[in-house]
Design a protein around this motif. Structure first.
Motif, PDB file in Angstrom:
ATOM      1  N   ARG A 125       0.844  -1.192   0.000  1.00 21.86           N
ATOM      2  CA  ARG A 125       0.000   0.000   0.000  1.00 21.86           C
ATOM      3  C   ARG A 125       0.880   1.242   0.000  1.00 21.86           C
ATOM      4  N   TYR A 126       0.311   2.360  -0.440  1.00 25.63           N
ATOM      5  CA  TYR A 126       1.071   3.610  -0.453  1.00 25.63           C
ATOM      6  C   TYR A 126       1.582   3.969   0.939  1.00 25.63           C
TER       7      TYR A 126
ATOM      8  N   ARG B 174      -0.230  -3.085  -8.605  1.00 22.83           N
ATOM      9  CA  ARG B 174      -1.701  -3.177  -8.648  1.00 22.83           C
ATOM     10  C   ARG B 174      -2.193  -3.464 -10.061  1.00 22.83           C
TER      11      ARG B 174
ATOM     12  N   ASP C 210       2.753   2.152   3.131  1.00 24.04           N
ATOM     13  CA  ASP C 210       3.888   1.317   3.547  1.00 24.04           C
ATOM     14  C   ASP C 210       5.233   1.940   3.176  1.00 24.04           C
TER      15      ASP C 210
END
Length: 181
Positions: A7-8, A59, A10
């Motif tokens: 995820r961003y 993604r 992270d």
């Protein structure tokens, strides 16, 4: 231990773990070969994607069914990353796995468990028949991971991947899904 997509948010943990492990990981890291600048295949090896571009690419590749990348977590600690890439359907129905682990969490079974989980995902959810792990022969720890996860040594691949600045030989370990006929 859990696997989950990157995820961003992270970014700070991923950047910190990668920086702390740079020396530990460099001998095993994929690099881009030097291709002449005038060539149609030219890629500037000095240009790296940003973290956000990398997450977006992961993604997009997962939505397209071509590659699945997960961060490996132990409690609140980011301990590594694993990717099942090169997913091919049709007559081949195969993929390959790559991974890295934080040196502080090596030799504790996390990588083997992650390989087992992502392999199960490939076999049961994607209906794959064959999954490969390609390892530099001198990387004994990674060879043990493949073997402990039930992969069998198939053979050597000469100058297979560009790693740490040169084309390197690899050992190929394979696991097949006997339920796919």
């Amino acid at each position: 231990m859990t696997l989950r997509p990157m995820r961003y948010r992270d970014k700070s943990q991923w950047t910190q773990v990668r920086a702390e492990n740079r020396e530990w990981l460099d001998p095993w890291e994929a690099t881009l070969p030097n291709i002449p600048a005038g060539s149609p295949a030219y890629e500037d090896s000095s240009v790296r994607p940003t973290f956000f571009q990398m997450v977006s690419l992961f993604r997009r590749e997962a939505r397209a069914g071509r590659s699945y990348s997960f961060l490996i977590w132990h409690n609140e600690n980011l301990v590594g990353q694993i990717t099942m890439g090169g997913v091919t359907y049709g007559a081949m129905r195969g993929a390959h796995i790559g991974y890295w682990i934080d040196k502080n969490f090596a030799n504790r079974g996390f990588t083997t468990q992650a390989v087992e989980l992502i392999s199960e995902f490939g076999f049961t959810q994607l209906g794959l028949h064959r999954i490969e792990i390609n390892v530099r022969p001198e990387n004994d720890a990674s060879c043990r991971v493949a073997e402990k996860a039930g992969f069998e040594f198939e053979g050597f691949k000469k100058a297979f991947l560009h790693i740490d600045g040169a084309w390197r030989d690899h050992k190929c370990f394979v696991k097949t899904n006997e339920l796919i006929r």
